[in-house]
Design an enzyme around this catalytic site. Structure first.
Site, mmCIF file in Angstrom:
data_model
loop_
_atom_site.group_PDB
_atom_site.id
_atom_site.type_symbol
_atom_site.label_atom_id
_atom_site.label_comp_id
_atom_site.label_asym_id
_atom_site.label_seq_id
_atom_site.Cartn_x
_atom_site.Cartn_y
_atom_site.Cartn_z
ATOM 1 N NE ARG A 43 -1.813 -2.084 2.800
ATOM 2 C CZ ARG A 43 -1.964 -3.345 2.432
ATOM 3 N NH1 ARG A 43 -2.990 -3.697 1.725
ATOM 4 N NH2 ARG A 43 -1.082 -4.261 2.779
ATOM 5 C CB THR A 44 3.500 2.551 2.198
ATOM 6 O OG1 THR A 44 2.772 2.136 3.351
ATOM 7 C CG2 THR A 44 4.125 3.911 2.463
ATOM 8 C CE LYS A 69 26.552 -2.402 -7.906
ATOM 9 N NZ LYS A 69 26.527 -1.363 -8.955
ATOM 10 N NE ARG A 72 7.490 0.844 4.440
ATOM 11 C CZ ARG A 72 6.296 0.269 4.538
ATOM 12 N NH1 ARG A 72 6.142 -1.000 4.235
ATOM 13 N NH2 ARG A 72 5.255 0.970 4.942
ATOM 14 C CG HIS A 116 4.107 3.918 8.484
ATOM 15 N ND1 HIS A 116 4.107 4.768 7.388
ATOM 16 C CD2 HIS A 116 3.693 2.710 8.031
ATOM 17 C CE1 HIS A 116 3.715 4.090 6.321
ATOM 18 N NE2 HIS A 116 3.465 2.846 6.686
HETATM 19 C C1 NCD Z 1 2.215 -1.058 8.092
HETATM 20 C C2 NCD Z 1 3.728 -0.902 8.138
HETATM 21 O O1 NCD Z 1 4.409 -1.111 7.148
HETATM 22 O O2 NCD Z 1 4.181 -0.536 9.220
HETATM 23 N N1 NCD Z 1 1.748 -1.257 6.803
HETATM 24 C C3 NCD Z 1 1.461 -0.170 6.044
HETATM 25 O O3 NCD Z 1 2.329 0.600 5.684
HETATM 26 N N2 NCD Z 1 0.198 0.049 5.745
HETATM 27 C C4 NCD Z 1 1.681 -2.030 9.045
HETATM 28 C C5 NCD Z 1 2.256 -3.407 9.066
HETATM 29 O O4 NCD Z 1 3.128 -3.766 8.277
HETATM 30 O O5 NCD Z 1 1.791 -4.160 9.917
#
Ligand code: NCD
Length: 310
Positions: A51-52, A80, A101, A129
């Site tokens: 999703r993100t 590397k 991320r 997050h």
């Molecule tokens: C979350 C995350 O990556 O922290 N997912 C997300 O980005 N919607 C929650 C999770 O992974 O449990």
């Protein structure tokens, strides 16, 4: 230039403006379809995401911009031995804004110190997050009508779940907020959050390991999965992973207007039979994530509201 590393990087007023803009985009997305014409988003994902990453990319495309990047550390020069600092210096030449991320807490913060373009933390280890939290706030605001005077239950892995940490950090700035922490003893919220965030802001909270007992008093129930990848041994994960399963029977204890949120991905913690309950808002929440990220990209790039209808 502004970066979004923690949800607290926006003041409450800035956050209100952002949520207002996201709401306007949600109601009339076509109007915004050219505001990022000629702009590029770099999406640097050193950790898995559905999703993100895709909602960031969809957001930039919806705004008429382009995206470039990678979706796993294996396909980048980190294999590397390249440092985050060097990577981001170079990416600054290629893109106008970057979503990152990383499994290491603090990596996006380091990147922001070397970057010529705005950095958005798309999740750093078990830490924060912020864009998930902004999405959660947008969902609550749109569906409950506001962000004050709410009793919020957070359930599941409160120790490792970064979405929970960010949500608590952001919600303590609103009035009349009460938290109910629902977790096994081993997965309670970290001490720093308890003292620095909850106690220092005089936020009232209770802790329990029985979901049914607290369901009747909640306005929002925020379910989370047990974060398998952050456990040191598999036995503990297996023992704890199914501690809480929200099903149709348990939903009978909840109010008619309680919202069920979940950042997704779900594993077993919400039975699929709950999906058809009108209070289940987690898929809608994922949809709001795109509009929120559109608003955030526009805000960080200082792009004005389009003047003409398109
Ligand atoms: C979350 C995350 O990556 O922290 N997912 C997300 O980005 N919607 C929650 C999770 O992974 O449990």
């Amino acid at each position: 230039m502004k970066h979004i590393i923690s949800p607290l990087d926006l003041t409450v007023n800035e956050l209100d403006d952002l949520l207002e803009l996201a709401g306007r985009i949600y109601r009339d997305p076509k109007r915004y379809c050219k505001v990022c014409d000629g702009k590029k988003l770099a999406s640097l994902f050193y950790e898995p995401s559905t999703r993100t990453r895709l909602s960031f990319e969809a957001a930039m495309m919806n705004l008429g911009g382009n995206v470039l990047g990678f979706s796993s550390a294996d396909s980048s020069s980190v294999t590397k031995g390249e440092s985050i600092a060097d990577t981001i210096k170079v990416i600054s030449y290629y893109a106008d804004i970057c979503a990152m991320r990383h499994p290491k807490e603090g990596a996006p913060l380091v990147a922001s110190q070397f970057s010529e373009i705005p950095i958005i933390n798309a999740g750093d280890g078990g830490h924060n997050h912020p864009t998930q939290t902004l999405t959660d706030l947008l969902t609550i605001k749109e569906m409950k009508g506001g962000l004050n005077n709410l009793t919020i239950g957070v359930c599941g892995d409160l120790k490792f779940g970064r979405t929970v940490h960010s949500l608590i950090n952001a919600m303590v700035r609103y009035e009349g907020i009460e938290f109910v922490m629902i977790s096994p003893d081993e997965l309670k919220i970290p001490e720093y959050l308890r003292h620095e965030t909850l106690d220092n802001n005089n936020i009232s909270y209770t802790e329990t390991n029985i979901l049914e007992d607290v369901l009747p008093k909640l306005d929002v129930l925020y379910m989370t999965r047990v974060q398998k990848e952050r456990f040191f041994n598999e036995e503990d994960y297996i023992r704890l992973k199914d501690t809480f399963i929200l099903d149709r029977k348990k939903m009978q204890y909840a109010n008619d207007d309680m919202l069920v949120l979940h950042p997704l991905p779900r594993v077993n913690e919400i039975a699929t039979e709950v999906d058809s309950d009108p209070r289940a808002a987690y898929f809608k929440q994922a949809n709001y994530g795109v509009y929120l990220r559109m608003a955030l990209i526009m805000t960080l790039l200082n792009l004005p509201e389009p003047t003409k209808e398109v």
